[in-house]
Design a protein around this motif. Structure first.
Motif, PDB file in Angstrom:
ATOM      1  N   ASN A 117       0.787  -1.190   0.081  1.00 58.65           N
ATOM      2  CA  ASN A 117      -0.151   0.061  -0.090  1.00 58.65           C
ATOM      3  C   ASN A 117       0.953   1.212   0.090  1.00 58.65           C
ATOM      4  O   ASN A 117       0.663   2.187   0.955  1.00 58.65           O
ATOM      5  N   ASP A 161      -0.481   4.585   0.506  1.00 62.22           N
ATOM      6  CA  ASP A 161      -1.416   4.761   1.816  1.00 62.22           C
ATOM      7  C   ASP A 161      -2.913   5.029   1.515  1.00 62.22           C
ATOM      8  O   ASP A 161      -3.572   5.633   2.066  1.00 62.22           O
ATOM      9  N   ARG A 199      -0.186   1.393   4.966  1.00 58.19           N
ATOM     10  CA  ARG A 199       1.414   1.435   4.427  1.00 58.19           C
ATOM     11  C   ARG A 199       2.104   0.549   5.325  1.00 58.19           C
ATOM     12  O   ARG A 199       2.039   0.745   6.441  1.00 58.19           O
TER      13      ARG A 199
END
Length: 72
Positions: free
Chosen positions: A22, A25, A59
């Motif tokens: 990710n 984010d 993240r």
């Protein structure tokens, strides 16, 4: 959408790697559910359905270091 990345560098018997999930984010709903829920204490329960969701993972960055003591 989410972006994941992985990089590995190997030299002789050593290996260093970095993984990231990710990267942007991105905040997203992993799952959405509709059901009656009331999490307040001392309040009578309500039978009206509410929309609840589980959040997607944030993240994350991971690193690893590997030493090969034998073999190919």
């Amino acid at each position: 959408f989410t972006i994941d990345a992985n990089a590995t560098f190997a030299w002789s018997h050593y290996q260093v790697g970095v993984s990231a999930t990710n990267l942007l984010d991105t905040r997203y709903r992993l799952g959405e559910y509709n059901y009656a829920a009331n999490f307040q204490q001392g309040v009578p329960p309500s039978y009206v359905p509410s929309r609840l969701f589980t959040a997607g993972p944030p993240r994350a960055v991971f690193a690893d270091f590997t030493v090969n003591f034998g073999g190919a």
